[in-house]
Enzyme design. Structure first.
Site, mmCIF file in Angstrom:
data_model
loop_
_atom_site.group_PDB
_atom_site.id
_atom_site.type_symbol
_atom_site.label_atom_id
_atom_site.label_comp_id
_atom_site.label_asym_id
_atom_site.label_seq_id
_atom_site.Cartn_x
_atom_site.Cartn_y
_atom_site.Cartn_z
ATOM 1 C CG ASN A 1 -0.261 -0.064 2.333
ATOM 2 O OD1 ASN A 1 1.070 0.046 2.484
ATOM 3 N ND2 ASN A 1 -0.962 0.091 3.528
ATOM 4 C CD GLU B 1 -0.219 0.665 7.259
ATOM 5 O OE1 GLU B 1 0.245 0.779 6.458
ATOM 6 O OE2 GLU B 1 -0.503 -0.444 8.039
#
Ligand code: PGA
Length: 261
Positions: A135, A142
């Site tokens: 990702n 993140e």
């Protein structure tokens, strides 16, 4: 950003290890930023080989790992301390007292703060080794992580938890929180070496190298880093639009280094 595309995963490790060895041989007391995960495993094996052959010493090296899970002890087989001992530190001449990994037990906020301070006190990172998440994360930063972030607690995305579930048995507690160096922390490293292998990384590799600078792809912050080298295999490079150009840059750089002009 220099992008080097090589044929195989083994070559990523070889080329990466050569780069690290040269770096450490030039600065024997370097502070390394280290990563866990599957990607650096072959790199670490190459470094162990160089160390056993006597061409590389970690005796004066200090290391700071990117991250650690919250809620598991250091001796847990899935802790990053355990991983680093097993996969690297036990096999090289590094002084373990000089290897830092965030402490995932106790007060994680205090632990993160202390970690950032300790890194600052010791002068920061000379060479940061990175993998990349499917990702686009670096460390456990993140998507949507602040590009100005420092070492702190992060909640892992469902995708990261799923990607890492292969290491945990079905009935085992898998942490969903971690302490991670921030993006601004990583950006202060003097040199960055990012490795990526396999088709599962192709989208992330394209997005961080050729996509917009965006917190949606945290690794894209490296577009602002003055000394980043990215080594990828053909599979991870599959979606890059400017592959031919990166190969031309490598060729021209080698020509220049060999003083062929
Ligand atoms: P991997 O993880 O090397 O296991 O693919 C990389 C990362 O999540 O940063």
């Amino acid at each position: 950003m220099q992008v080097v595309i090589v044929n195989s995963e083994q070559q990523v490790a070889k080329y990466g290890a050569q780069f690290c060895a040269q770096f450490i041989n030039q600065k024997i007391n370097a502070t390394l930023g280290l990563a866990t995960g599957s990607t650096p495993l072959s790199l670490y094996q190459e470094l162990i080989n160089k160390s056993s052959e006597g061409s590389l010493s970690f005796a004066a090296v200090t290391s700071f790992n990117l991250d650690e899970y919250i809620g598991i002890t250091e001796d847990h087989p899935q802790s990053y301390r355990f991983f680093m001992n097993q996969k690297l530190f036990n096999h090289i001449d590094i002084n373990k007292n000089n290897t830092y990994i965030p402490i995932g037990m106790g007060d994680p906020h205090a632990s993160a703060h202390e970690y950032e301070n300790r890194l600052k006190e010791l002068g920061g990172i000379d060479l940061q080794i990175l993998g990349i998440g499917s990702n686009g994360h670096i460390g456990f930063n993140e998507p949507s992580s602040s590009l100005a972030s420092r070492t702190r607690v992060k909640t892992l995305t469902a995708q990261t938890i799923a990607d890492n579930s292969r290491f945990f048995s079905a009935d085992e507690f898998q942490p969903s929180l971690a302490i991670t160096m921030g993006i601004a922390t990583i950006m202060e490293a003097k040199q960055v070496l990012l490795l990526a292998t396999g088709e599962s990384k192709a989208t992330a590799v394209r997005d961080f190298i050729e996509g917009p600078l965006s917190a949606s792809c945290p690794a894209s912050a490296l577009q602002m880093h003055p000394n980043t080298i990215v080594i990828v295999d053909e599979k991870a490079a599959k979606l890059l639009e400017h592959k031919a150009y990166y190969q031309q840059v490598k060729f021209e750089t080698e020509q220049l280094e060999n003083s062929l002009f």
